[in-house]
Design an enzyme around this catalytic site. Structure first.
Site, PDB file in Angstrom:
ATOM      1  N   MET A  22       0.041   9.126  -2.728  1.00 32.52           N
ATOM      2  CA  MET A  22       1.132   8.806  -1.813  1.00 32.52           C
ATOM      3  C   MET A  22       0.565   8.685  -0.409  1.00 32.52           C
ATOM      4  O   MET A  22      -0.422   9.333  -0.073  1.00 32.52           O
ATOM      5  CB  MET A  22       2.205   9.896  -1.858  1.00 32.52           C
ATOM      6  CG  MET A  22       2.986   9.892  -3.161  1.00 32.52           C
ATOM      7  SD  MET A  22       4.345  11.057  -3.161  1.00 32.52           S
ATOM      8  CE  MET A  22       5.501  10.243  -2.067  1.00 32.52           C
ATOM      9  N   LYS A  26      -0.343   1.755  -0.688  1.00 33.81           N
ATOM     10  CA  LYS A  26      -0.233   0.912  -1.887  1.00 33.81           C
ATOM     11  C   LYS A  26       0.865  -0.141  -1.750  1.00 33.81           C
ATOM     12  O   LYS A  26       0.632  -1.319  -1.972  1.00 33.81           O
ATOM     13  CB  LYS A  26       0.053   1.771  -3.128  1.00 33.81           C
ATOM     14  CG  LYS A  26      -1.004   2.766  -3.482  1.00 33.81           C
ATOM     15  CD  LYS A  26      -0.608   3.622  -4.665  1.00 33.81           C
ATOM     16  CE  LYS A  26       0.717   4.323  -4.516  1.00 33.81           C
ATOM     17  NZ  LYS A  26       0.833   5.242  -3.381  1.00 33.81           N
ATOM     18  N   GLU A  93       5.645   0.793  -7.956  1.00 35.74           N
ATOM     19  CA  GLU A  93       5.892   2.090  -8.604  1.00 35.74           C
ATOM     20  C   GLU A  93       5.758   1.987 -10.123  1.00 35.74           C
ATOM     21  O   GLU A  93       6.603   2.478 -10.876  1.00 35.74           O
ATOM     22  CB  GLU A  93       7.264   2.640  -8.209  1.00 35.74           C
ATOM     23  CG  GLU A  93       7.461   2.823  -6.715  1.00 35.74           C
ATOM     24  CD  GLU A  93       6.600   3.916  -6.090  1.00 35.74           C
ATOM     25  OE1 GLU A  93       5.865   4.633  -6.810  1.00 35.74           O
ATOM     26  OE2 GLU A  93       6.654   4.047  -4.847  1.00 35.74           O
TER      27      GLU A  93
END
Length: 193
Positions: A22, A26, A93
């Site tokens: 995290m 990304k 995701e």
């Protein structure tokens, strides 16, 4: 990244995976690549898991508040039905998708579609997360991004969960997670003893 020229005129597809912890950028990188494809007048479609409503129900949004319109879906097979005659498919995701996501990406690439997938490669325990290991195995190109460790300032590769909750999936932001390097993660993680 070098892409071999296709001299036959036949459209060739491939799979790109963007992974990391995290806060490593990304989604920011996914959005950047998709916007460049749109500038090139390519037909682009973006998908995200319907469960991810942290910033917006329909947009893919980075921690830096950059966004791009997407289609939330509950089942990865839906992508195959919706992504007809598309040049580029973006998937955010990916760790939250079902076991078929790998086959969906493979089928899209075989159709001649460029597939760009972003997701967490490890969960809060530092273990491979969801279908990401399978996607990394079939990827033609892999980009591993790193955040900065919030404890020591070194390169971080793990998402440390700051709240008590043992479920693998817990949607959250800076109040719930922070990036940590391998050393700080193992020294300070309650799950590591």
């Amino acid at each position: 990244m070098f892409i071999e020229p296709n001299l036959t005129g036949e459209r060739r597809g491939w799979i790109e995976v963007i992974c990391g912890s995290m806060f490593s950028g990304k989604t920011e990188e996914l959005i950047r690549r998709l916007k460049r494809a749109k500038i090139a007048n390519l037909k682009v479609e973006i998908y995200k898991p319907a469960v991810d409503v942290r910033y917006d129900e329909t947009q893919v949004v980075s921690h830096d508040a950059n966004s791009i319109q997407s289609t939330p879906i509950d089942n990865s097979q839906t992508i195959l039905l919706m992504a007809q005659d598309v040049d580029v498919v973006g998937i955010d995701e990916a760790q939250f998708f079902d076991a078929e996501i790998m086959h969906v990406c493979e089928m899209l690439a075989l159709r001649g579609t460029r597939v760009i997938v972003a997701g967490l490669d490890m969960d809060y325990l530092g273990r491979p997360f969801g279908q990401m290991p399978n996607l990394l195995a079939i990827a033609d190109y892999i980009t591993k991004l790193h955040a900065i460790c919030m404890k020591c300032g070194n390169i971080a590769n793990v998402s440390f969960r700051k709240v008590e909750n043992e479920g693998q999936v817990l949607l959250g932001e800076k109040e719930t997670y922070e990036p940590r390097c391998r050393k700080c993660f193992h020294e300070m993680s309650p799950s590591k003893g």
